[in-house]
Enzyme design. Structure first.
Site, PDB file in Angstrom:
ATOM      1  N   CYS A 149       0.866  -1.186   0.000  1.00 43.30           N
ATOM      2  CA  CYS A 149       0.000   0.000   0.000  1.00 43.30           C
ATOM      3  C   CYS A 149       0.905   1.239   0.000  1.00 43.30           C
ATOM      4  O   CYS A 149       1.833   1.336   0.806  1.00 43.30           O
ATOM      5  CB  CYS A 149      -0.920  -0.001   1.215  1.00 43.30           C
ATOM      6  SG  CYS A 149      -1.960  -1.479   1.297  1.00 43.30           S
ATOM      7  N   CYS A 153       1.508   3.515   3.282  1.00 42.55           N
ATOM      8  CA  CYS A 153       1.796   2.881   4.570  1.00 42.55           C
ATOM      9  C   CYS A 153       3.288   2.667   4.778  1.00 42.55           C
ATOM     10  O   CYS A 153       3.970   2.128   3.897  1.00 42.55           O
ATOM     11  CB  CYS A 153       1.070   1.525   4.642  1.00 42.55           C
ATOM     12  SG  CYS A 153       1.343   0.657   6.190  1.00 42.55           S
ATOM     13  N   GLY A 163       2.069  -6.029   8.847  1.00 42.06           N
ATOM     14  CA  GLY A 163       1.739  -7.329   8.259  1.00 42.06           C
ATOM     15  C   GLY A 163       0.293  -7.423   7.834  1.00 42.06           C
ATOM     16  O   GLY A 163      -0.548  -6.622   8.250  1.00 42.06           O
ATOM     17  N   GLU A 164       0.031  -8.411   6.993  1.00 39.24           N
ATOM     18  CA  GLU A 164      -1.336  -8.664   6.533  1.00 39.24           C
ATOM     19  C   GLU A 164      -1.792  -9.977   7.176  1.00 39.24           C
ATOM     20  O   GLU A 164      -1.314 -11.057   6.805  1.00 39.24           O
ATOM     21  CB  GLU A 164      -1.343  -8.744   4.996  1.00 39.24           C
ATOM     22  CG  GLU A 164      -2.604  -9.315   4.386  1.00 39.24           C
ATOM     23  CD  GLU A 164      -3.904  -8.695   4.882  1.00 39.24           C
ATOM     24  OE1 GLU A 164      -4.011  -7.457   4.963  1.00 39.24           O
ATOM     25  OE2 GLU A 164      -4.831  -9.463   5.211  1.00 39.24           O
ATOM     26  N   SER A 183      -7.894  -7.177  10.880  1.00 39.43           N
ATOM     27  CA  SER A 183      -8.028  -6.203   9.801  1.00 39.43           C
ATOM     28  C   SER A 183      -7.317  -6.718   8.556  1.00 39.43           C
ATOM     29  O   SER A 183      -6.179  -7.175   8.642  1.00 39.43           O
ATOM     30  CB  SER A 183      -7.411  -4.875  10.252  1.00 39.43           C
ATOM     31  OG  SER A 183      -7.497  -3.915   9.235  1.00 39.43           O
ATOM     32  N   SER A 205      -9.624  -2.718   5.236  1.00 35.92           N
ATOM     33  CA  SER A 205      -8.972  -1.471   4.836  1.00 35.92           C
ATOM     34  C   SER A 205      -9.404  -1.157   3.414  1.00 35.92           C
ATOM     35  O   SER A 205      -8.926  -1.772   2.468  1.00 35.92           O
ATOM     36  CB  SER A 205      -7.449  -1.628   4.902  1.00 35.92           C
ATOM     37  OG  SER A 205      -7.068  -1.865   6.237  1.00 35.92           O
ATOM     38  N   LEU A 206     -10.333  -0.220   3.278  1.00 39.37           N
ATOM     39  CA  LEU A 206     -10.907   0.056   1.949  1.00 39.37           C
ATOM     40  C   LEU A 206     -10.173   1.208   1.274  1.00 39.37           C
ATOM     41  O   LEU A 206      -9.589   1.037   0.210  1.00 39.37           O
ATOM     42  CB  LEU A 206     -12.403   0.356   2.099  1.00 39.37           C
ATOM     43  CG  LEU A 206     -13.222   0.210   0.842  1.00 39.37           C
ATOM     44  CD1 LEU A 206     -13.223  -1.229   0.354  1.00 39.37           C
ATOM     45  CD2 LEU A 206     -14.658   0.674   1.083  1.00 39.37           C
ATOM     46  N   HIS A 207     -10.224   2.364   1.873  1.00 41.12           N
ATOM     47  CA  HIS A 207      -9.426   3.544   1.494  1.00 41.12           C
ATOM     48  C   HIS A 207      -9.716   4.160   0.133  1.00 41.12           C
ATOM     49  O   HIS A 207      -9.184   5.230  -0.181  1.00 41.12           O
ATOM     50  CB  HIS A 207      -7.919   3.267   1.610  1.00 41.12           C
ATOM     51  CG  HIS A 207      -7.491   2.736   2.944  1.00 41.12           C
ATOM     52  ND1 HIS A 207      -8.083   3.112   4.130  1.00 41.12           N
ATOM     53  CD2 HIS A 207      -6.533   1.835   3.288  1.00 41.12           C
ATOM     54  CE1 HIS A 207      -7.506   2.474   5.126  1.00 41.12           C
ATOM     55  NE2 HIS A 207      -6.565   1.686   4.653  1.00 41.12           N
ATOM     56  N   ASN A 228      -1.928   9.536   9.124  1.00 39.57           N
ATOM     57  CA  ASN A 228      -0.709   9.878   9.869  1.00 39.57           C
ATOM     58  C   ASN A 228       0.409  10.045   8.863  1.00 39.57           C
ATOM     59  O   ASN A 228       0.756   9.097   8.166  1.00 39.57           O
ATOM     60  CB  ASN A 228      -0.370   8.760  10.857  1.00 39.57           C
ATOM     61  CG  ASN A 228      -1.507   8.549  11.842  1.00 39.57           C
ATOM     62  OD1 ASN A 228      -1.944   9.491  12.506  1.00 39.57           O
ATOM     63  ND2 ASN A 228      -2.020   7.329  11.909  1.00 39.57           N
TER      64      ASN A 228
END
Ligand code: SAH
Length: 346
Positions: free
Chosen positions: A114, A117, A160-161, A192, A215-217, A291
Site C-alpha cells: 500500500c 503505509c 503485516g497482513e 483487519s 482497509s478500503l481507502h 498519519n
C-alpha cells in the site's frame, strides 16, 4: 527452539499424550501459562519433575524480549520487541476509557505494498508464528499485571497482513480467546485485512465471532488499484460480494477503514461513491486521520474536512465514526509502525 505459546489446548494435549501424559495435564499447563503467567516450567510445581525437565529441554516460554519502549504524551506505549531469531516487531498499547487495547503485529515486514503505509516499506521477511503473536500479548500483559490492568481488546492491525498468515492468526486468536487462559472475548478481537478475498471466504466459513475490519481507502477500482496493489488481484466488486456474503451469513457487522488522504480520496464525490458501495450493509465506516510519514507525499485532511466527509456519508445513509489518533508523536499510529531497527540492519 519453539515457544510453547505456539500450541493451543488441543495441540498441547496431543503433545503431552506423546509424552504419555493424561489430557488434564494440558489444562494444568495452559493455566500455568496464561492464568498464572509462568515464565519457566520449573515454577509449575504440580507437574511431574520428569515432564518439567522434558518441556524445559524442548520449549521456550516467552518468545520476545523488549528492546525499547516509547511512551506517547497520550499514554500510548510502543514496544519494540525482539523475536528469538533476532528479528524485531512492534506492538502498541492504547489506553481507552473502555479498557486497554493492544495492536499486534502479524508479520515481519509486509508484502501488500500500500503506497501510503510505512509498515510495508520493509518487504515481508517472514510470518510470525501463533506463539510469537501470543508472546506480544503475554509480554504486555505481564507489564499490565503490575498495574492490575489487562489486555481487554486486541486489534491485529500492526505490521503485516493477517490474512497472508491466516492459519497462524486464527490459531493465535483461539489461544488468547480460550476460557482457560486469557479469555479475551472473540468480540474483543479484531482482524483487519486489506482484502484477500479467498481468505475472507474461508473466514466466513469458519463462523468465527472475531470482528472483521476491511482497509478500503478508496471507493472505486481506478483509485484503489493505484494506492493498494491488492485491488488488482481482488477488485472491489469481488471484494464487496465476499463481504456481503460474510456479513449476511454470519450476522456480523463489518468495519470499513477509510484513511482520508488530502486531494486523493476525500472529495464529496468520493464520499457519495463510498456511500453507494456500503449502503444497506450491516457495516460502518471508520474514518481515519492520515498519519503523515516521511517516505511519501501524502497529506492528511484537516478536521473540518474530515467532519464534512463524515456528514456526507451520514446524509447518504451510511454510519461512520472518526477515529482518534493515538501515539502519532512516537510513530506508533496506524501505518507508522516500521521496525526501524530492522531496516537499519539492511
Ligand atoms: N494489513 C492489514 C492490517 C494493517 S491495519 C490491513 O491492511 O488492514 C493498519 C491500518 O492502518 C490499515 O487500515 C492501513 O491501511 C492503515 N494505515 C496505513 N498507513 C496509514 C497511515 N499512514 N495513517 C493512517 N492509517 C494508515
Amino acid at each position: 527452539m519453539k515457544t510453547i505459546y505456539d500450541l493451543n489446548l488441543k495441540q498441547l494435549e496431543e503433545m503431552l499424550a506423546g509424552y504419555g501424559q493424561k489430557p488434564y495435564r494440558a489444562k494444568q499447563l495452559f493455566t500455568w501459562l496464561y492464568r498464572k503467567r509462568a515464565m519457566s516450567f520449573s515454577e509449575m510445581t504440580d507437574l511431574p519433575a520428569a515432564l518439567i525437565e522434558k518441556l524445559s529441554a524442548e520449549y521456550a516460554i516467552m518468545p520476545v524480549k523488549e528492546l525499547t519502549r516509547q511512551v506517547s504524551k497520550d499514554g500510548t506505549i510502543k514496544f519494540l520487541l525482539q523475536l528469538m531469531d533476532g528479528s524485531s516487531v512492534e506492538a502498541v498499547l492504547m489506553h481507552f476509557h473502555f479498557g486497554d487495547s493492544l495492536c499486534v503485529t502479524s508479520q515481519v515486514g509486509c508484502n501488500m505494498g500500500c503506497t501510503f503505509c510505512a509498515s510495508g516499506l520493509l518487504k515481508k521477511q517472514r510470518d510470525l508464528s501463533a506463539g510469537e503473536m501470543v508472546g506480544e500479548v503475554m509480554y504486555v500483559q505481564k507489564q499490565l499485571d503490575e498495574m492490575e490492568r489487562r489486555v481487554d481488546n486486541i486489534v491485529i492491525m500492526g505490521t503485516g497482513e493477517p490474512f497472508d498468515n491466516y492459519d497462524n492468526v486464527i490459531n493465535f486468536c483461539s489461544i488468547v480467546n480460550s476460557d482457560l487462559g486469557l479469555a479475551i472475548g472473540a468480540r474483543h478481537i479484531t482482524i483487519s485485512t486489506c482484502g484477500i478475498v479467498p481468505k475472507i471466504r474461508e473466514f466466513a466459513q469458519g463462523h468465527y465471532q472475531y470482528n472483521l475490519a476491511i482497509s478500503l481507502h478508496a471507493p472505486n477500482n481506478e483509485l484503489r488499484e493505484k494506492i493498494m496493489p491488492i485491488d488488482r488481484a481482488y477488485p472491489l466488486d469481488i471484494l464487496m460480494e465476499a463481504l456481503r456474503d460474510y456479513s449476511e451469513n454470519n450476522h456480523r457487522r463489518l468495519t470499513f477503514e477509510y484513511i482520508l488522504l488530502s486531494g486523493v480520496n476525500d472529495s464529496d464525490a468520493h464520499a457519495m461513491q463510498l456511500a453507494d458501495l456500503i449502503r444497506g450493509m450491516n457495516a460502518y465506516v471508520n474514518l481515519i486521520p492520515y498519519n503523515e510519514v516521511d517516505e511519501n507525499g501524502y497529506r492528511s485532511v484537516n478536521e473540518k474536512k474530515a467532519l464534512h466527509f463524515y456528514d456526507v456519508l451520514m446524509k447518504h445513509g451510511v454510519k461512520a465514526t472518526l477515529r482518534q489518533k493515538h501515539g502519532d508523536d512516537i510513530d506508533a499510529a496506524c501505518g507508522q509502525l516500521r521496525a526501524k531497527h530492522e531496516m537499519g540492519k539492511k
